[in-house]
Design a protein around this motif. Sequence first.
Motif, PDB file in Angstrom:
ATOM      1  N   GLN A  75       0.833  -1.194   0.000  1.00  8.91           N
ATOM      2  CA  GLN A  75       0.000   0.000   0.000  1.00  8.91           C
ATOM      3  C   GLN A  75       0.878   1.258   0.000  1.00  8.91           C
ATOM      4  N   ALA A  76       0.290   2.362  -0.433  1.00  4.32           N
ATOM      5  CA  ALA A  76       1.006   3.635  -0.446  1.00  4.32           C
ATOM      6  C   ALA A  76       0.148   4.716   0.186  1.00  4.32           C
ATOM      7  N   ILE A  77       0.769   5.523   1.014  1.00  4.37           N
ATOM      8  CA  ILE A  77       0.124   6.715   1.565  1.00  4.37           C
ATOM      9  C   ILE A  77       0.727   7.908   0.852  1.00  4.37           C
ATOM     10  N   ILE A  78      -0.109   8.659   0.140  1.00  5.19           N
ATOM     11  CA  ILE A  78       0.364   9.767  -0.695  1.00  5.19           C
ATOM     12  C   ILE A  78      -0.001  11.079  -0.028  1.00  5.19           C
ATOM     13  N   THR A  79       1.000  11.818   0.419  1.00  3.83           N
ATOM     14  CA  THR A  79       0.779  13.085   1.102  1.00  3.83           C
ATOM     15  C   THR A  79       1.134  14.276   0.218  1.00  3.83           C
ATOM     16  N   THR A  80       1.527  14.003  -1.009  1.00  2.00           N
ATOM     17  CA  THR A  80       2.011  15.026  -1.922  1.00  2.00           C
ATOM     18  C   THR A  80       0.958  16.116  -2.144  1.00  2.00           C
ATOM     19  N   SER A  81       1.394  17.363  -2.272  1.00  2.00           N
ATOM     20  CA  SER A  81       0.472  18.479  -2.458  1.00  2.00           C
ATOM     21  C   SER A  81      -0.291  18.358  -3.771  1.00  2.00           C
ATOM     22  N   THR A  82      -1.450  19.020  -3.827  1.00  2.00           N
ATOM     23  CA  THR A  82      -2.212  19.026  -5.077  1.00  2.00           C
ATOM     24  C   THR A  82      -1.447  19.766  -6.169  1.00  2.00           C
ATOM     25  N   GLY A  83      -0.555  20.674  -5.775  1.00  2.00           N
ATOM     26  CA  GLY A  83       0.261  21.353  -6.769  1.00  2.00           C
ATOM     27  C   GLY A  83       1.160  20.394  -7.524  1.00  2.00           C
ATOM     28  N   VAL A  84       1.785  19.480  -6.807  1.00  2.00           N
ATOM     29  CA  VAL A  84       2.658  18.486  -7.431  1.00  2.00           C
ATOM     30  C   VAL A  84       1.830  17.441  -8.172  1.00  2.00           C
ATOM     31  N   LEU A  85       0.746  16.980  -7.560  1.00  3.92           N
ATOM     32  CA  LEU A  85      -0.082  15.958  -8.213  1.00  3.92           C
ATOM     33  C   LEU A  85      -0.667  16.481  -9.518  1.00  3.92           C
ATOM     34  N   ALA A  86      -1.109  17.737  -9.530  1.00  2.00           N
ATOM     35  CA  ALA A  86      -1.705  18.306 -10.745  1.00  2.00           C
ATOM     36  C   ALA A  86      -0.665  18.545 -11.832  1.00  2.00           C
ATOM     37  N   SER A  87       0.600  18.696 -11.446  1.00  2.00           N
ATOM     38  CA  SER A  87       1.649  18.999 -12.423  1.00  2.00           C
ATOM     39  C   SER A  87       2.033  17.802 -13.275  1.00  2.00           C
ATOM     40  N   GLY A  88       1.708  16.607 -12.812  1.00  2.00           N
ATOM     41  CA  GLY A  88       2.119  15.404 -13.533  1.00  2.00           C
ATOM     42  C   GLY A  88       3.546  14.988 -13.243  1.00  2.00           C
ATOM     43  N   ALA A  89       4.169  15.614 -12.241  1.00  2.00           N
ATOM     44  CA  ALA A  89       5.552  15.275 -11.902  1.00  2.00           C
ATOM     45  C   ALA A  89       5.681  13.823 -11.450  1.00  2.00           C
ATOM     46  N   ILE A  90       4.610  13.269 -10.901  1.00  2.00           N
ATOM     47  CA  ILE A  90       4.576  11.854 -10.533  1.00  2.00           C
ATOM     48  C   ILE A  90       3.635  11.153 -11.511  1.00  2.00           C
ATOM     49  N   ARG A  91       4.134  10.169 -12.204  1.00  2.00           N
ATOM     50  CA  ARG A  91       3.339   9.433 -13.192  1.00  2.00           C
ATOM     51  C   ARG A  91       2.668   8.234 -12.526  1.00  2.00           C
ATOM     52  N   PHE A  92       1.379   8.100 -12.719  1.00  2.00           N
ATOM     53  CA  PHE A  92       0.631   6.971 -12.170  1.00  2.00           C
ATOM     54  C   PHE A  92       0.304   5.986 -13.297  1.00  2.00           C
ATOM     55  N   THR A  93       0.521   4.690 -13.010  1.00  2.00           N
ATOM     56  CA  THR A  93       0.190   3.637 -13.960  1.00  2.00           C
ATOM     57  C   THR A  93      -0.603   2.553 -13.227  1.00  2.00           C
ATOM     58  N   PRO A  94      -1.865   2.306 -13.607  1.00  2.00           N
ATOM     59  CA  PRO A  94      -2.626   3.088 -14.582  1.00  2.00           C
ATOM     60  C   PRO A  94      -2.892   4.504 -14.079  1.00  2.00           C
ATOM     61  N   GLU A  95      -3.382   5.351 -14.982  1.00  2.00           N
ATOM     62  CA  GLU A  95      -3.702   6.716 -14.608  1.00  2.00           C
ATOM     63  C   GLU A  95      -4.728   6.722 -13.479  1.00  2.00           C
ATOM     64  N   LEU A  96      -4.674   7.729 -12.628  1.00  2.00           N
ATOM     65  CA  LEU A  96      -5.666   7.836 -11.569  1.00  2.00           C
ATOM     66  C   LEU A  96      -7.060   7.968 -12.172  1.00  2.00           C
ATOM     67  N   PRO A  97      -8.077   7.469 -11.476  1.00  2.00           N
ATOM     68  CA  PRO A  97      -9.451   7.609 -11.983  1.00  2.00           C
ATOM     69  C   PRO A  97      -9.811   9.078 -12.231  1.00  2.00           C
ATOM     70  N   VAL A  98     -10.703   9.284 -13.154  1.00  2.00           N
ATOM     71  CA  VAL A  98     -11.107  10.645 -13.507  1.00  2.00           C
ATOM     72  C   VAL A  98     -11.615  11.399 -12.285  1.00  2.00           C
ATOM     73  N   GLU A  99     -12.351  10.708 -11.421  1.00  2.00           N
ATOM     74  CA  GLU A  99     -12.899  11.363 -10.234  1.00  2.00           C
ATOM     75  C   GLU A  99     -11.786  11.892  -9.327  1.00  2.00           C
ATOM     76  N   LYS A 100     -10.703  11.138  -9.224  1.00  2.00           N
ATOM     77  CA  LYS A 100      -9.580  11.590  -8.388  1.00  2.00           C
ATOM     78  C   LYS A 100      -8.860  12.753  -9.052  1.00  2.00           C
ATOM     79  N   LEU A 101      -8.668  12.679 -10.351  1.00  2.00           N
ATOM     80  CA  LEU A 101      -8.020  13.780 -11.067  1.00  2.00           C
ATOM     81  C   LEU A 101      -8.855  15.057 -10.973  1.00  2.00           C
ATOM     82  N   ASP A 102     -10.167  14.913 -11.072  1.00  2.00           N
ATOM     83  CA  ASP A 102     -11.043  16.074 -10.942  1.00  2.00           C
ATOM     84  C   ASP A 102     -10.877  16.720  -9.568  1.00  2.00           C
ATOM     85  N   ALA A 103     -10.786  15.882  -8.535  1.00  2.00           N
ATOM     86  CA  ALA A 103     -10.621  16.412  -7.179  1.00  2.00           C
ATOM     87  C   ALA A 103      -9.297  17.154  -7.034  1.00  2.00           C
ATOM     88  N   ILE A 104      -8.237  16.595  -7.583  1.00  2.00           N
ATOM     89  CA  ILE A 104      -6.919  17.235  -7.505  1.00  2.00           C
ATOM     90  C   ILE A 104      -6.952  18.617  -8.151  1.00  2.00           C
TER      91      ILE A 104
END
Length: 424
Positions: free
Chosen positions: A227-256
């Motif tokens: 498991q992973a606990i992700i504390t990264t800011s929405t600024g970093v998550l929205a930037s795409g600096a961390i690549r998720f495979t598979p991509e995060l669900p649309v609902e999570k991306l919308d929230a970010i």
Amino acid sequence: MNPKSAHLSSVDVVIIGAGAAGLAAARRLKESSLQFILLEADNRIGGRAHSEIMPDGSVFDLGCHWLHSASINPFVEVADSLNIRYARPEGYGPAAYFKDGKFLPDFEVSQGFEQMEVQRQKMLTAWRKGIDRSVLDTVDREHPFTEFSDYYYALNTSSDIDQTSIGDMVSYNDTGENWPVIDGYGSLVSRWGADVAAHLNTRVLSISWAGTGVRVETSKGSVSAAQAIITTSTGVLASGAIRFTPELPVEKLDAIHALPLGNFNRIRLSIDRRHFAHPDFPQRVIVARKDAPPILLSLRPYESNSVIGLSAGRYADWLEKSGPEAFRQASLDALCEVFGFEMRKHVGEDRQSAWRGNPFIRGAYSTSQPGQFYQRIKLAEPIDDKLFFCGEATSADAFCTCHGARLTGERAAAEVLQTRSLFQ
């Protein structure tokens, strides 16, 4: 970090980010039998809690500085246990207001705050009717205190009022107790988290969560975990600096993307406190300036040889992008507006934050956009019992605060432990 997890390899839980949320999650998991590893891209722990010692020995917080809602803030007990000093309201008076070459009389200031309370009640009424709109669309724009209230709202949210949901104004659990940390909030957090080992200078590049676990690729190797606990800011998550495979669900991306980071910067100007020795000088003053947003100045805080200025919202972004000299000059202009041009020659070097340009955070703290307050809860929801999200942006009632980040880290760790108990 547990002794068994002292290298990048395979663990039960990987925690990404060693700010208040990540440290809180690690401290909670340290009490369990789980092996975990804590990764931090920066060269220090603390995240947006960051203190530096100045030449005169005083402490300057580049990030969070106030123990907000102190009676329910768990960091107050930590500060007491570590003998870290903070000021109570009776020792740190309200700000004075300076406009058009003079200090506003008390009755005008009182009327201004009364108007802000009227505005808050309008927001609360709309919210109770199920309306989520911007603060701008709710408040009275004709009141003479408007420029000051706009500035206050920006300080509270790090964004301007047209960018901010009224949900952020009415949902925050505010006890009215805000105590500045004399010895530094950053110092408080770093000492509190010192007994948790973190892998510093370890930037997360990608997170693969296909299959039965997660695999995290970092600048120093890979980590496999259940498991992973992700504390990264929405600024970093929205930037795409961390690549998720598979991509995060649309609902999570919308929230970010619905919870972007605003900006909030602090500047410390070195100046001999004897220049503010007059007993009538206020401790803090908000200075209105022509053709520019107000700036709050703290004069000789805690008897230090300094003046500290604050900028927030779009103005903070503009000053930061314009370079350090812009923020310095804006603060000097405000200082001279009150005390005269001669004050310039008494100001020495400065130290200032630049949170938008920090690649490990990319802003100050989160703002729920108009109509999007519910996304804080959405962002906090785990994915497949493998990815757990925390940080101040995921708090429903203590967002934009260090203690809010801590509480969400503890919540995420508890969620991880709960999933483990279900399969035992």
